[in-house]
Enzyme design. Structure first.
Site, PDB file in Angstrom:
ATOM      1  N   GLY A   1       7.721   2.055   2.724  1.00 35.36           N
ATOM      2  CA  GLY A   1       7.627   3.155   1.777  1.00 35.36           C
ATOM      3  C   GLY A   1       6.599   4.165   2.239  1.00 35.36           C
TER       4      GLY A   1
ATOM      5  N   GLN B   1       0.702  10.964   1.475  1.00 37.29           N
ATOM      6  CA  GLN B   1       0.182  10.228   2.636  1.00 37.29           C
ATOM      7  C   GLN B   1       0.345  11.016   3.936  1.00 37.29           C
ATOM      8  OE1 GLN B   1       2.370   6.445   1.360  1.00 37.29           O
ATOM      9  NE2 GLN B   1       0.656   5.669   2.575  1.00 37.29           N
TER      10      GLN B   1
ATOM     11  N   CYS C   1      -0.726  -1.130   3.167  1.00 42.93           N
ATOM     12  CA  CYS C   1      -0.505   0.305   3.001  1.00 42.93           C
ATOM     13  C   CYS C   1      -0.736   1.017   4.326  1.00 42.93           C
ATOM     14  CB  CYS C   1      -1.473   0.831   1.928  1.00 42.93           C
ATOM     15  SG  CYS C   1      -1.324   2.591   1.616  1.00 42.93           S
ATOM     16  N   LEU C   2       0.147   1.944   4.653  1.00 43.39           N
ATOM     17  CA  LEU C   2      -0.016   2.715   5.887  1.00 43.39           C
ATOM     18  C   LEU C   2      -1.302   3.533   5.875  1.00 43.39           C
ATOM     19  CD1 LEU C   2       3.642   3.967   6.490  1.00 43.39           C
ATOM     20  CD2 LEU C   2       2.483   2.025   7.548  1.00 43.39           C
TER      21      LEU C   2
ATOM     22  N   HIS D   1       3.807   0.915  -6.079  1.00 44.51           N
ATOM     23  CA  HIS D   1       2.801   1.212  -5.058  1.00 44.51           C
ATOM     24  C   HIS D   1       2.864   2.695  -4.675  1.00 44.51           C
ATOM     25  CE1 HIS D   1       0.431   0.201  -1.329  1.00 44.51           C
ATOM     26  NE2 HIS D   1       1.027   1.312  -0.935  1.00 44.51           N
ATOM     27  N   GLU D   2       4.070   3.191  -4.419  1.00 43.71           N
ATOM     28  CA  GLU D   2       4.221   4.589  -3.982  1.00 43.71           C
ATOM     29  C   GLU D   2       3.935   5.574  -5.122  1.00 43.71           C
ATOM     30  OE1 GLU D   2       4.208   5.122  -0.893  1.00 43.71           O
ATOM     31  OE2 GLU D   2       4.780   3.105  -0.282  1.00 43.71           O
TER      32      GLU D   2
ATOM     33  N   HIS E   1       0.359   6.297  -5.360  1.00 44.44           N
ATOM     34  CA  HIS E   1      -0.071   7.351  -4.421  1.00 44.44           C
ATOM     35  C   HIS E   1       0.093   8.732  -5.043  1.00 44.44           C
ATOM     36  CE1 HIS E   1      -1.126   5.308  -0.742  1.00 44.44           C
ATOM     37  NE2 HIS E   1      -0.009   4.605  -0.744  1.00 44.44           N
TER      38      HIS E   1
END
Length: 171
Positions: A45, A50, A95-96, A137-138, A141
């Protein structure tokens, strides 16, 4: 085009994203770039913030049973709103934007998602398991929040200590 992923503690990650209003060719190219960036980064994702674009857009591509992330399984989600969340589940998240760190986070087990696709069409999705977790999660963000903010005080302190140590080792 591969976009640079912003990493913690960059303050841009704290920005609350704005609603998507233009569902044009510019957005379509951006979503395509997000997909390429996510796949190259081995993510499932990616939220627009991000990659330094504060719009309420995210993409998800949950691997199939063989571990493949095909374009057919790609979800492009604009202006998401969670409805009817149910149950709780603990899941180890990464997480990226916080590379190399994984922690157990409590999330809703099931949810209904209302959103718009890349063309601005209204959509609805029933999600559970990993998909429900990834959606939450996304969306965090898009609200300017990271999964590490959901950790208990002691686990957050442990994370901060490990993070500082990892930064020193990189130098």
């Amino acid at each position: 085009m591969i976009l640079p992923v912003i990493t913690y503690p960059n303050k841009q990650l704290k920005i609350r994203s704005k609603e998507v209003v233009n569902f044009d060719e510019l957005l379509h190219r951006f979503l395509d770039d997000m997909y390429e960036t996510m796949i190259t980064s081995n993510g499932i994702g990616l939220a627009a913030i991000q990659v330094a674009n504060p719009i309420r857009a995210l993409i998800l591509c949950i691997p199939d049973d063989e571990g493949n992330q095909t374009q057919e399984n790609l979800l492009e989600i604009m202006n998401p709103v969670i409805h009817a969340p149910q149950g709780n589940v603990l899941y180890q998240e990464g997480c990226l934007s916080v590379p190399g760190f994984y922690e157990d986070v409590e999330r809703y087990e099931k949810l209904t998602l209302h959103y718009q696709n890349r063309h601005g069409e209204a959509c609805m999705l029933e999600a559970d398991e990993l998909l429900a977790i990834a959606i939450q999660h996304e969306i965090d963000h898009l609200e300017g929040k990271l999964f590490i903010e959901k950790l208990t005080y002691n686990r957050r302190k442990k994370f901060e200590k490990e993070y500082k140590k990892a930064l020193k080792e990189k130098k």
